[in-house]
Enzyme design. Structure first.
Site, PDB file in Angstrom:
ATOM      1  N   LYS A  51       0.846  -1.199   0.000  1.00  0.00           N
ATOM      2  CA  LYS A  51       0.000   0.000   0.000  1.00  0.00           C
ATOM      3  C   LYS A  51       0.876   1.241   0.000  1.00  0.00           C
ATOM      4  O   LYS A  51       1.800   1.358   0.809  1.00  0.00           O
ATOM      5  CB  LYS A  51      -0.894   0.008   1.251  1.00  0.00           C
ATOM      6  CG  LYS A  51      -2.008  -1.025   1.197  1.00  0.00           C
ATOM      7  CD  LYS A  51      -2.778  -1.087   2.499  1.00  0.00           C
ATOM      8  CE  LYS A  51      -3.732   0.084   2.662  1.00  0.00           C
ATOM      9  NZ  LYS A  51      -4.574  -0.092   3.895  1.00  0.00           N
TER      10      LYS A  51
HETATM   11  O1  G3P Z   1      -7.312   0.524   6.050  1.00  0.00           O
HETATM   12  C1  G3P Z   1      -7.953   1.693   5.677  1.00  0.00           C
HETATM   13  C2  G3P Z   1      -9.287   1.862   6.313  1.00  0.00           C
HETATM   14  O2  G3P Z   1     -10.177   0.882   6.013  1.00  0.00           O
HETATM   15  C3  G3P Z   1      -9.498   2.838   7.368  1.00  0.00           C
HETATM   16  O3  G3P Z   1     -10.763   2.821   7.979  1.00  0.00           O
HETATM   17  O4  G3P Z   1     -12.387   3.458   9.712  1.00  0.00           O
HETATM   18  O5  G3P Z   1      -9.989   4.164   9.944  1.00  0.00           O
HETATM   19  O6  G3P Z   1     -11.450   5.220   8.242  1.00  0.00           O
HETATM   20  P1  G3P Z   1     -11.172   3.985   9.019  1.00  0.00           P
END
Ligand code: G3P
Length: 216
Positions: free
Chosen positions: A84
């Site tokens: 990533k």
């Molecule tokens: O890995 C990226 C992601 O899914 C982040 O989620 O909930 O931290 O915005 P969030």
């Protein structure tokens, strides 16, 4: 839509894997820090065996060379690793270099259609629009997923749309209906998806009826 788990918790990966529904795992620096993995290589080696599919791990360097170096090192730990990189000028350059080295990349932190277009043109195998974080600021996260899917189809772009930052089951349903090829979610959301009160009530009734038969 394939279901990926968004976690760095090995127990969560093991449990979700036992359900037979998970096609890959994504992590990010926040999740790795939360799980307390000091030895990243050891975590990757163990997690990569548990995952039937790709394991996405994020670089932490901010410059192109650093990201490429880190990405190459990480990718050498296991054959199923995808790297990533953030959607920045440096990240796009790193994406191109890693893609040319045959290492699959996921361009992450994508919040606009133009970023999604750039990521695809930089050779990303996966592109991650962040649904929840757009919703957080009053924008339309799922609208972006829908538009990226449409734009890629219109231009024959092969990069896979990986809907990320999915915070609840409705996000998952809508990402699937929007045509995302992959949705990644926390373990708690995956578990919520399994549950339905009518399933619980139905099962309780079946069991009660079955016991009555036994009693006779
Ligand atoms: O890995 C990226 C992601 O899914 C982040 O989620 O909930 O931290 O915005 P969030």
């Amino acid at each position: 839509m394939l279901l990926f788990l968004d976690t760095a918790d090995l127990d969560e990966i093991r449990t979700a894997r036992s359900w037979g529904v998970v096609s890959g795992v994504t992590t990010n620096p926040t999740l790795v820090a939360k799980a307390g993995h000091r030895d990243v290589r050891a975590f990757l080696a163990e997690a990569s065996h548990l995952v039937d599919g790709p394991l996405h791990f994020e670089v932490t360097a901010l410059d192109r060379e650093g990201m490429v170096r880190e990405g190459r090192e990480l990718a050498s730990v296991a054959p199923n690793l995808a790297i990533k990189v953030p959607c920045t000028e440096e990240g796009l350059g790193a994406c191109r270099a890693l893609a040319e080295a045959g290492i699959p990349t996921n361009v992450t932190l994508v919040f606009s259609l133009n970023q999604a277009l750039l990521a695809a043109r930089a050779g990303a195998a996966y592109v991650s629009p962040f649904v929840g974080r757009l919703d957080d600021i009053g924008a339309d996260g799922l609208g972006l997923v829908k538009d990226v899917v449409r734009m890629y189809a219109l231009h024959g772009i092969a990069a896979k749309v990986l809907a990320a930052s999915l915070r609840h089951p409705r996000h998952v349903t809508d990402a699937a209906l929007a045509g995302a090829q992959i949705g990644t979610m926390p373990f708690s959301v995956l578990r919520q998806m399994v549950r339905h009160p009518l399933t619980d009530a139905g099962l309780a009734r079946f069991m009660a009826d079955w016991e009555r038969l036994d009693a006779r």
